[in-house]
Design an enzyme around this catalytic site. Structure first.
Site, PDB file in Angstrom:
ATOM      1  N   GLU A  93      40.791 162.988  29.075  1.00  0.00           N
ATOM      2  CA  GLU A  93      40.360 164.397  28.521  1.00  0.00           C
ATOM      3  C   GLU A  93      41.466 164.946  27.367  1.00  0.00           C
ATOM      4  O   GLU A  93      42.078 165.960  27.673  1.00  0.00           O
ATOM      5  CB  GLU A  93      40.472 165.193  29.675  1.00  0.00           C
ATOM      6  CG  GLU A  93      39.199 164.764  30.660  1.00  0.00           C
ATOM      7  CD  GLU A  93      38.891 165.834  31.888  1.00  0.00           C
ATOM      8  OE1 GLU A  93      39.733 166.735  31.960  1.00  0.00           O
ATOM      9  OE2 GLU A  93      37.906 165.313  32.690  1.00  0.00           O
ATOM     10  N   GLU A 119      31.804 159.099  35.569  1.00  0.00           N
ATOM     11  CA  GLU A 119      32.119 160.251  36.653  1.00  0.00           C
ATOM     12  C   GLU A 119      30.650 160.992  36.726  1.00  0.00           C
ATOM     13  O   GLU A 119      30.521 162.284  36.713  1.00  0.00           O
ATOM     14  CB  GLU A 119      33.076 161.194  36.168  1.00  0.00           C
ATOM     15  CG  GLU A 119      34.390 160.654  36.099  1.00  0.00           C
ATOM     16  CD  GLU A 119      35.623 161.708  35.873  1.00  0.00           C
ATOM     17  OE1 GLU A 119      35.150 163.068  35.954  1.00  0.00           O
ATOM     18  OE2 GLU A 119      36.620 161.553  35.311  1.00  0.00           O
TER      19      GLU A 119
HETATM   20  C1  XIL Z   1      38.259 166.366  40.527  1.00  0.00           C
HETATM   21  C2  XIL Z   1      38.048 166.046  41.806  1.00  0.00           C
HETATM   22  O1  XIL Z   1      36.888 165.137  42.163  1.00  0.00           O
HETATM   23  C3  XIL Z   1      38.317 167.139  42.825  1.00  0.00           C
HETATM   24  O2  XIL Z   1      38.479 166.788  44.120  1.00  0.00           O
HETATM   25  C4  XIL Z   1      39.486 167.855  42.104  1.00  0.00           C
HETATM   26  O3  XIL Z   1      39.851 168.947  42.919  1.00  0.00           O
HETATM   27  C5  XIL Z   1      39.590 168.228  40.739  1.00  0.00           C
HETATM   28  O4  XIL Z   1      39.202 167.090  39.961  1.00  0.00           O
HETATM   29  N1  XIL Z   1      37.517 165.088  35.356  1.00  0.00           N
HETATM   30  C6  XIL Z   1      38.211 164.023  35.958  1.00  0.00           C
HETATM   31  C7  XIL Z   1      38.215 163.983  37.398  1.00  0.00           C
HETATM   32  O5  XIL Z   1      38.441 163.378  35.434  1.00  0.00           O
HETATM   33  O6  XIL Z   1      39.557 163.599  37.915  1.00  0.00           O
HETATM   34  C8  XIL Z   1      38.049 165.451  38.171  1.00  0.00           C
HETATM   35  O7  XIL Z   1      37.816 165.100  39.619  1.00  0.00           O
HETATM   36  C9  XIL Z   1      36.516 165.754  37.749  1.00  0.00           C
HETATM   37  C10 XIL Z   1      36.559 166.342  36.292  1.00  0.00           C
END
Ligand code: XIL
Length: 572
Positions: free
Chosen positions: A296, A413
């Site tokens: 990101e 994701e």
């Molecule tokens: C999220 C997790 O799933 C949560 O448990 C945590 O509180 C916040 O982060 N983009 C990403 C992930 O790259 O690492 C994030 O994961 C969601 C958004």
């Protein structure tokens, strides 16, 4: 005030004065971070807090108990009853009480005015003679009462035998040699829910740690690494023949305060970045085939998508991305290195186009980048607006342009969160997205991995991050398969399933993950003359997952490629 733990057959309760029948709260303590204020007293044999001023976070007001000796590898049963003056979500945890605060187990509890019983079992991973049990109760004024608190060692619960709910006769993982379907997993949940674990191994061929490798958890103090969660997840993956996706190395979120708070100069920051990469990639070299190296890094500022202003970018400069990839490549030359981001899925979206430009530039300069992770977090608004959902044609076009520059893509994701309230139209729209994105990945020669960000609505990250949203995953909060799951298995059923695994290999595709045989064989498959991944950039273009994992040392070759194409053509 039932004395559960005094019943015969129960191991000794670690909690003293869990019933409060003596009328005193000792040895329980209470804490409120300014400006929060609470008054604690025992009322009718229950420990009650009245919060007159709330804190910023739930953990700003705590009822706690210290000095509990917990043992690594032991399951613990936690039970208590709790109520509040109005509906209220609190959290309870077993963990380290001092900085760096570490949660061995943490869970939300939704309270109502009627006392409810909460009852869970979790596997403890850490040895600690002085652990805490805490209730985090306070982001807002109100009152909370707790009673009958039990924390006791128990035998491991049985893992139920898994029967896939798939209507096609095949689980998601049955096509792993064409497309591997993975899920993000959080340590407390996966270790503590036998049902979760049986779905995990029954349906999925890969694991991404949802949080265990984030810098605040894995390097909470500079130079001090806490490998407990990450090691446990990787061991679980290896024992079950699952692939593991490292996530993330360099990110600006969930960073430790020692890193955020001090104004390190460029050279020191680069050294910190290198030390972090060396530690993680080095420790797991040969065992983790994919790493999200930078997460990101692009965002919109003043209407233009460009480098996000983070402590990495601001202190090092834009070359932090190149430096991170180069260092990760040195730490494990066989790992496939991924740039991972959201809103970069669709060609024509200005962020997607900016990231494509960034990656193309890296490829042209020989930076060792192999894949782009398309996060695929989509949403349907509370009023049912589906305008955010992806245009499959633009997704395909985006995947195709990466193939042209020799870069693989993964869906990393995937989830589709739904604005409350849930209804059938929203559920169907969600299922449509799961089917379309999967179909696009299957059809793209440079896409053969799709990871959903959480297995079920039970263990979802969504409500905590987007309070108006929930229901984002393919199994519901009772672990029942949703239409999205059935759409996925339906889409997959057009492919040729893999032959059943040979008894004893334990895995989705029966290859040796423990020896880390991923050699990035794509260069050979794509016909690269010299097999130089960084300059051809094509190490992930045309390779099926089984070929990558089988790792016949760089020789997937034309036959393998032909086999893969035939499998894809197997769609009726
Ligand atoms: C999220 C997790 O799933 C949560 O448990 C945590 O509180 C916040 O982060 N983009 C990403 C992930 O790259 O690492 C994030 O994961 C969601 C958004």
């Amino acid at each position: 005030m039932l004395c559960l733990w005094a019943l015969p057959g129960h191991a000794q309760n670690l909690v003293t004065n869990g019933t409060f029948d003596s009328g005193t709260s000792s040895p329980w303590w209470d804490y409120a971070a300014e400006p929060a204020v609470q008054t604690v007293e025992v009322l009718d044999g229950r420990l009650c807090s009245t919060i007159t001023e709330g804190g910023e976070h739930t953990w700003d007001v705590i009822l706690g108990l210290s000095d509990l000796g917990v043992v690594a590898g032991q399951h613990y049963h936690i039970a208590f009853s709790a109520s509040a003056d109005a509906e209220r979500t609190i959290r309870f945890k077993v963990g380290l009480g001092d900085v760096p605060y570490t949660d061995y187990f943490i869970r939300n509890a939704d309270l109502t005015p009627t006392p409810q019983l909460f009852d869970v079992t979790y596997l403890n991973l850490r040895e600690d003679p002085a652990a805490h049990f805490q209730f985090h109760i306070g982001g807002s004024p109100g009152s909370v009462c707790v009673d009958d608190i039990v924390l006791e060692p128990v035998a491991a619960p049985a893992v139920p035998e898994y029967v896939s709910p798939s209507l096609t006769g095949h689980a998601l993982k049955d096509y792993a040699s064409t497309i591997m379907i993975g899920t993000a997993v959080d340590t407390p949940t996966f270790l503590s829910s036998p049902i979760h674990n049986s779905i995990l191994t029954g349906e999925f061929s890969s694991i991404t740690p949802a949080n265990a490798m984030k810098m605040n958890i894995i390097q909470p103090v500079q130079g001090v690494f806490d490998w407990v969660d990450a090691d446990a997840l990787l061991a679980f993956a290896e024992q079950n023949g699952m692939e593991f996706h490292g996530h993330p190395l360099i990110w600006h979120t969930q960073a430790p305060s020692w890193l955020e708070d001090e104004e390190f100069d460029r050279d020191t920051m680069i050294q910190i970045m290198y030390d972090h990469i060396d530690a993680l990639v080095g420790r797991y070299a040969g065992r983790i085939p994919f790493w999200d190296v930078v997460n990101e890094a692009i965002e919109q500022t003043d209407g233009v998508y460009d480098y996000r202003h983070t402590f990495w970018y601001d202190r090092i400069g834009p070359d932090f991305i190149d430096l991170a990839f180069q260092r990760a490549h040195e730490a494990d030359p066989n790992a496939q290195l991924v740039y991972n981001d959201y809103k970069i899925e669709l060609m024509g979206h200005p962020k997607a186009d900016r990231v494509f430009e960034l990656v193309s530039d890296m490829v042209s300069r020989g930076i060792p980048i192999h894949q782009v992770g398309l996060q695929n977090h989509w949403f349907i608004t509370p009023d049912g607006d589906t305008a955010d959902l992806p245009d499959p044609a633009m997704l395909r076009a985006n995947m195709a342009r990466y193939a042209e520059i020799g870069i693989g893509v993964q869906v990393t994701e995937f989830d589709v969160r739904i604005g409350r309230p849930l209804d059938d139209a929203k559920t169907q729209a969600q299922a449509w997205v799961f089917g379309e994105v999967l179909q696009a990945c299957i059809e793209a020669p440079n896409c053969n991995r799709l990871t959903v960000w959480g297995l079920s609505d039970f263990d979802s990250w969504v409500p905590g991050t987007f309070p108006e949203y929930d229901f984002a995953h393919i199994f519901d909060a009772n672990f029942v398969a949703k239409p999205a799951y059935h759409t996925m298995t339906q889409v997959l059923s057009a492919l040729q399933p893999d032959p059943p695994p040979i008894e004893g290999t334990g895995g989705a595709v029966g290859t040796d993950t423990a020896t880390g045989t991923d050699t990035g064989t794509g260069a050979a498959a794509a016909g690269s003359e010299d097999g130089d991944e960084s300059s051809s950039g094509c190490s992930a273009c045309s390779v099926g997952p089984a070929a990558v994992r089988g790792g016949a040392s760089g020789a997937f070759g034309l036959l393998g490629l032909l086999g893969l194409l035939l499998r894809r053509r197997g769609r009726s």
